[in-house]
Design an enzyme around this catalytic site. Structure first.
Site, short mmCIF file in Angstrom:
data_model
loop_
_atom_site.label_atom_id
_atom_site.label_comp_id
_atom_site.label_asym_id
_atom_site.label_seq_id
_atom_site.Cartn_x
_atom_site.Cartn_y
_atom_site.Cartn_z
N ASP A 12 -5.84 -2.08 4.08
CA ASP A 12 -6.40 -0.98 4.87
C ASP A 12 -7.31 -1.58 5.94
OD1 ASP A 12 -7.71 1.22 5.90
OD2 ASP A 12 -8.08 2.16 3.97
N ASP A 110 -2.92 2.78 9.52
CA ASP A 110 -3.58 1.48 9.32
C ASP A 110 -3.52 0.98 7.88
OD1 ASP A 110 -5.48 3.14 8.09
OD2 ASP A 110 -7.15 1.90 8.79
N GLU A 111 -2.58 1.49 7.10
CA GLU A 111 -2.49 1.06 5.70
C GLU A 111 -1.06 0.68 5.34
OE1 GLU A 111 -4.05 3.90 2.84
OE2 GLU A 111 -5.23 4.79 4.44
#
Ligand code: TTP
Ligand code: MG
Length: 357
Positions: A12, A110-111
């Site tokens: 993350d 974003d993960e």
């Protein structure tokens, strides 16, 4: 119960949108930064997308009304979101991360989850991979991330959130239940505010409270979710990392040996990249419609520009011509060029073609 042992990583990015903004504008570093709606001196509508850790110290959070953020911290730097840049950076990060895994699943912008089971013999090796990923993202993107390593997706995700920013937390299978126990129940995936309230009413505050609770009462009160929550509280999650097939885009990029202001050399490199990309598209029987070029200057400032063509193509000449057109304005800069890239997207699968036209 003989369930096959797995090792999963969850990555993350730290305060993603504001981290990208700070990278592009080093003058913001050290100051509170908020990306979101225009605060209009406290009268703005809309919400905070994210804020950096300095702004979080003032109490600012994602999803909060921007007017409230302004009241908490009027001196912060307020920026509108630049989604096309964040998406481009996200694509680059996913390209870095993907190659470390047998199975890769992007989760939000974003993960990502990575299944590294067959690549490592134990948790120490998985930790080494996590360090390598952090290092590569830092070197190539100048951004930090937090990684959790665990026996399943659930534990890996909770672990990545455990020490943020720039964290790395490893939780082995036999430590999972103890690791989760003291954390608040809302840290479990899918436990939203409403469920949290209902659990609190039953005297369940921590994940440990939930693990100890009678599962038959939970299933009576919450149905299937109740049974699932009880398993999760004990660190059990059998869901697979779901490898998605089929690329949504194809891209290649080059970092020059030395930063350059030689326009001819840059265009030559661009032609070569366009050729690589179109050949890759052809080899996968893909046609594309949207072309994006990227340029990164010596100071790491990054720009992207896209054009959607009137037609689907996979011809090298079409791509080279469009890429040159898109890059031209960036070659007038006084700054030297560090990196260029070419990406094609809006892909569709076509008939297999035998020759490159
Ligand atoms: P998150 O990973 O939830 O948050 P973050 O990366 O900003 O911070 P953290 O260090 O805690 O991981 O979300 C990723 C991006 O998604 C975030 O940078 C901005 C965007 N986002 C929104 O636009 N609105 C929201 O409510 C949230 C939670 C995120
Ligand atoms: Mg994040």
């Amino acid at each position: 119960m003989s369930e096959k042992r797995r090792i999963i990583l969850h990555i993350d990015m730290d305060h993603f949108f504001t981290a990208v903004e700070e990278r592009e504008h080093p003058e913001y570093r050290g100051r509170p930064v908020v990306v979101g709606a225009d605060p209009k001196q406290g009268k703005g509508r809309g919400v905070v997308s994210t804020s950096n850790y300095e702004a979080r110290k003032a109490g600012i959070r994602s999803g909060m009304p921007i007017s409230r953020a302004w009241k908490l911290c009027p001196e912060a730097v307020y920026l509108p979101p630049n989604f096309s840049l964040y998406i481009e950076v996200s694509l680059e990060i996913m390209d870095i991360v993907r190659k470390y895994a047998d199975k890769f699943e992007q989760w939000g912008i974003d993960e990502a989850f990575l299944d590294v089971t067959t690549r490592v013999k134990d948790y120490a090796e998985a930790e080494a991979i996590a360090k390598q990923i952090k290092q590569e993202i830092l070197e190539k993107e100048r951004l930090t991330c937090s990684i959790g390593v665990g026996p399943n997706k659930l534990v890996a995700k909770v672990a990545s959130d455990y020490q943020k920013p720039d964290g790395l937390t490893v939780v082995k299978e036999n430590e999972a239940e103890r690791f989760l126990a003291p954390l608040p129940v809302r840290k479990l995936l899918w436990v939203g505010r409403k469920t949290e309230e209902k659990l609190k009413a039953l005297g369940i505050n921590t994940i440990g409270d939930l693990a100890r609770y009678d599962p038959s009462v939970l299933s009576e009160k919450f149905g299937v979710i109740g049974t699932q929550m009880h398993l999760m509280a004990r660190g059990i999650d059998r869901s697979e990392v779901e490898q998605r097939t089929g690329a949504k885009s194809i891209s290649h990029e080059t970092t020059f040996e030395k930063d350059t202001d030689n326009a001819e050399a840059v265009l030559k490199a661009l032609d070569a990249l366009a050729e690589d990309v179109s050949k890759e598209a052809l080899s996968q029987s893909f046609f594309f419609k949207t072309v994006t070029v990227k340029v990164r200057y010596e100071n790491f400032e990054t720009h992207t520009r896209s054009k959607t063509l009137q037609f689907m193509t996979n011809r090298t000449q079409d791509l080279q011509k469009t890429a040159r057109e898109l890059l031209q304005p960036y070659l007038r800069s006084e700054r030297k060029v560090r990196l260029i890239g070419v990406r094609v997207s809006s892909l569709i699968k076509g008939e297999k073609q035998k020759t490159l036209v």
